[in-house]
Scaffold this motif. Structure first.
Motif, PDB file in Angstrom:
ATOM      1  N   VAL A  18       0.836  -1.207   0.000  1.00 13.24           N
ATOM      2  CA  VAL A  18       0.000   0.000   0.000  1.00 13.24           C
ATOM      3  C   VAL A  18       0.867   1.251   0.000  1.00 13.24           C
ATOM      4  N   GLY A  19       1.914   1.241   0.838  1.00 12.25           N
ATOM      5  CA  GLY A  19       2.814   2.392   0.872  1.00 12.25           C
ATOM      6  C   GLY A  19       3.517   2.615  -0.450  1.00 12.25           C
ATOM      7  N   VAL A  20       4.027   1.536  -1.055  1.00 16.06           N
ATOM      8  CA  VAL A  20       4.706   1.649  -2.347  1.00 16.06           C
ATOM      9  C   VAL A  20       3.734   2.112  -3.422  1.00 16.06           C
ATOM     10  N   ALA A  21       2.509   1.596  -3.389  1.00 14.79           N
ATOM     11  CA  ALA A  21       1.510   1.980  -4.394  1.00 14.79           C
ATOM     12  C   ALA A  21       1.174   3.469  -4.295  1.00 14.79           C
ATOM     13  N   ILE A  22       1.040   3.974  -3.079  1.00 12.06           N
ATOM     14  CA  ILE A  22       0.740   5.405  -2.908  1.00 12.06           C
ATOM     15  C   ILE A  22       1.884   6.257  -3.453  1.00 12.06           C
ATOM     16  N   PHE A  23       3.111   5.882  -3.101  1.00 10.13           N
ATOM     17  CA  PHE A  23       4.267   6.623  -3.601  1.00 10.13           C
ATOM     18  C   PHE A  23       4.343   6.572  -5.116  1.00 10.13           C
ATOM     19  N   LEU A  24       4.155   5.372  -5.670  1.00  6.24           N
ATOM     20  CA  LEU A  24       4.276   5.199  -7.115  1.00  6.24           C
ATOM     21  C   LEU A  24       3.158   5.944  -7.857  1.00  6.24           C
ATOM     22  N   ALA A  25       1.949   5.912  -7.293  1.00  4.64           N
ATOM     23  CA  ALA A  25       0.836   6.626  -7.933  1.00  4.64           C
ATOM     24  C   ALA A  25       1.089   8.130  -7.956  1.00  4.64           C
ATOM     25  N   ALA A  26       1.561   8.669  -6.827  1.00  2.00           N
ATOM     26  CA  ALA A  26       1.828  10.108  -6.773  1.00  2.00           C
ATOM     27  C   ALA A  26       2.946  10.493  -7.740  1.00  2.00           C
ATOM     28  N   ALA A  27       4.023   9.691  -7.772  1.00  2.30           N
ATOM     29  CA  ALA A  27       5.148  10.002  -8.658  1.00  2.30           C
ATOM     30  C   ALA A  27       4.744   9.876 -10.125  1.00  2.30           C
ATOM     31  N   THR A  28       3.965   8.846 -10.443  1.00  5.43           N
ATOM     32  CA  THR A  28       3.553   8.633 -11.835  1.00  5.43           C
ATOM     33  C   THR A  28       2.648   9.758 -12.324  1.00  5.43           C
ATOM     34  N   LEU A  29       1.685  10.151 -11.505  1.00  7.03           N
ATOM     35  CA  LEU A  29       0.794  11.246 -11.898  1.00  7.03           C
ATOM     36  C   LEU A  29       1.564  12.542 -12.131  1.00  7.03           C
ATOM     37  N   GLN A  30       2.528  12.801 -11.259  1.00  8.69           N
ATOM     38  CA  GLN A  30       3.321  14.027 -11.411  1.00  8.69           C
ATOM     39  C   GLN A  30       4.160  13.983 -12.682  1.00  8.69           C
ATOM     40  N   ILE A  31       4.781  12.826 -12.954  1.00 12.98           N
ATOM     41  CA  ILE A  31       5.619  12.697 -14.150  1.00 12.98           C
ATOM     42  C   ILE A  31       4.771  12.820 -15.414  1.00 12.98           C
ATOM     43  N   GLU A  32       3.626  12.141 -15.438  1.00  9.71           N
ATOM     44  CA  GLU A  32       2.777  12.173 -16.634  1.00  9.71           C
ATOM     45  C   GLU A  32       2.188  13.567 -16.869  1.00  9.71           C
ATOM     46  N   ARG A  33       1.862  14.274 -15.800  1.00 12.08           N
ATOM     47  CA  ARG A  33       1.364  15.637 -15.965  1.00 12.08           C
ATOM     48  C   ARG A  33       2.455  16.553 -16.484  1.00 12.08           C
ATOM     49  N   ALA A  34       3.677  16.347 -16.003  1.00 15.01           N
ATOM     50  CA  ALA A  34       4.782  17.172 -16.465  1.00 15.01           C
ATOM     51  C   ALA A  34       5.063  16.935 -17.948  1.00 15.01           C
ATOM     52  N   ASN A  35       4.943  15.675 -18.377  1.00 13.72           N
ATOM     53  CA  ASN A  35       5.179  15.351 -19.789  1.00 13.72           C
ATOM     54  C   ASN A  35       3.967  15.629 -20.675  1.00 13.72           C
ATOM     55  N   GLN A  36       2.813  15.870 -20.046  1.00 14.20           N
ATOM     56  CA  GLN A  36       1.587  16.178 -20.773  1.00 14.20           C
ATOM     57  C   GLN A  36       1.270  15.113 -21.836  1.00 14.20           C
ATOM     58  N   THR A  37       1.328  13.869 -21.409  1.00 15.94           N
ATOM     59  CA  THR A  37       1.071  12.775 -22.344  1.00 15.94           C
ATOM     60  C   THR A  37      -0.417  12.486 -22.495  1.00 15.94           C
ATOM     61  N   GLY A  38      -1.200  12.810 -21.495  1.00 19.41           N
ATOM     62  CA  GLY A  38      -2.620  12.510 -21.541  1.00 19.41           C
ATOM     63  C   GLY A  38      -2.961  11.078 -21.174  1.00 19.41           C
ATOM     64  N   HIS A  39      -1.947  10.296 -20.748  1.00 20.16           N
ATOM     65  CA  HIS A  39      -2.179   8.888 -20.382  1.00 20.16           C
ATOM     66  C   HIS A  39      -1.918   8.669 -18.895  1.00 20.16           C
ATOM     67  N   GLY A  40      -2.033   9.728 -18.106  1.00 21.46           N
ATOM     68  CA  GLY A  40      -1.677   9.618 -16.687  1.00 21.46           C
ATOM     69  C   GLY A  40      -2.516   8.605 -15.941  1.00 21.46           C
ATOM     70  N   THR A  41      -3.804   8.589 -16.167  1.00 19.02           N
ATOM     71  CA  THR A  41      -4.690   7.666 -15.438  1.00 19.02           C
ATOM     72  C   THR A  41      -4.389   6.220 -15.789  1.00 19.02           C
TER      73      THR A  41
END
Length: 256
Positions: A18-41
């Motif tokens: 659960v802890g790893v998933a929360i960290f990974l979800a937050a990091a992934t959303l931030q990275i995808e938003r920064a790259n503006q790929t539109g595939h963040g979800t």
């Protein structure tokens, strides 16, 4: 407090995921938003699912995440969230994780060179794969340490069991030796009593007034047997019986 700790020990793997998933979800959303790929979800969902599936199905999970990473390389830019997910999944690969990490890295890097050679032929691109190798290396080290601790614990348990068995064997050998000595002593004095009893019968018929010394010898031999039995019987008793000196029902001769 103890119940909470016990619950935490039983569900430690789930809490860790659960802890790893929360960290990974937050990091992934931030990275995808920064790259503006539109595939963040979609990328975040795949990364989080990989965290919870990697323990039970490490190789299929690795294959799915690798396929997702290759797809992101083709459509460009590569998903940094899936790169992080690959490192987490590599942590759970049980056999030859370094080889799998090398294979996945070569596959992604080779695909990147085909799609965009100028963009991938940089030292920064190779440095990105340190996360994959890091996850594989850390996971391998953790498993090796656990295996070592399990082996040491098992050896200690076997050594303790061997010492206990040896101690029990020595106790049994000592009891057997004492029992043999007691048997010899009792047999000798019973033989003396038998001879004296026979002599008492003869004296009683021939010289009744001389029978008392013979009976005294019989009593002395009987007392000697009782003293010998009393001196060693405690050694032959089990520790749980040491505090009890009551005769058994069978030895009292009383009817039940």
């Amino acid at each position: 407090m103890d119940r909470v700790q016990a619950w935490g020990q039983r569900h430690r793997a789930v809490l860790s995921d659960v802890g790893v998933a929360i960290f990974l979800a937050a990091a992934t959303l931030q990275i995808e938003r920064a790259n503006q790929t539109g595939h963040g979800t979609a990328v975040t969902s795949l990364a989080v699912a990989a965290v919870f599936l990697r323990r039970r199905w490490p190789y299929p999970t690795l294959a799915v995440v690798t396929a997702g990473a290759l797809a992101s390389v083709i459509v460009q830019p590569m998903s940094g969230g899936l790169l992080l997910a690959l490192g987490v999944v590599m942590f759970s690969v049980p056999r030859q994780p370094i080889a799998y990490a090398a294979g996945v890295s070569i596959l992604i890097f080779g695909t990147g060179l085909v799609v965009d050679a100028s963009g991938w032929w940089k030292i920064q691109s190779l440095a990105a794969f340190t996360w994959i190798f890091g996850g594989a290396g850390i996971g391998d080290g953790v498993r090796s340490r656990r295996a070592y601790l399990a082996e040491v614990t098992e050896r200690a348990r076997q050594a303790e069991q061997t010492r206990e068995e040896e101690a029990r064997r020595r106790v049994m050998d000592e009891r057997l030796r004492i029992a043999r000595e007691l048997h010899d002593v009792v047999a000798h004095h019973i033989a003396v009593i038998s001879v004296q009893a026979g002599a008492a019968g003869h004296v009683l018929r021939q010289q009744p007034e001389q029978v008392w010394p013979v009976l005294g010898n019989i009593r002395e031999a009987a007392d000697t047997v009782l003293r010998e039995i009393h001196s060693v019987i405690g050694v032959l008793r089990d520790p749980d019986e040491a505090g009890s000196t009551e005769p058994t029902p069978a030895s009292t001769g009383c009817p039940s």
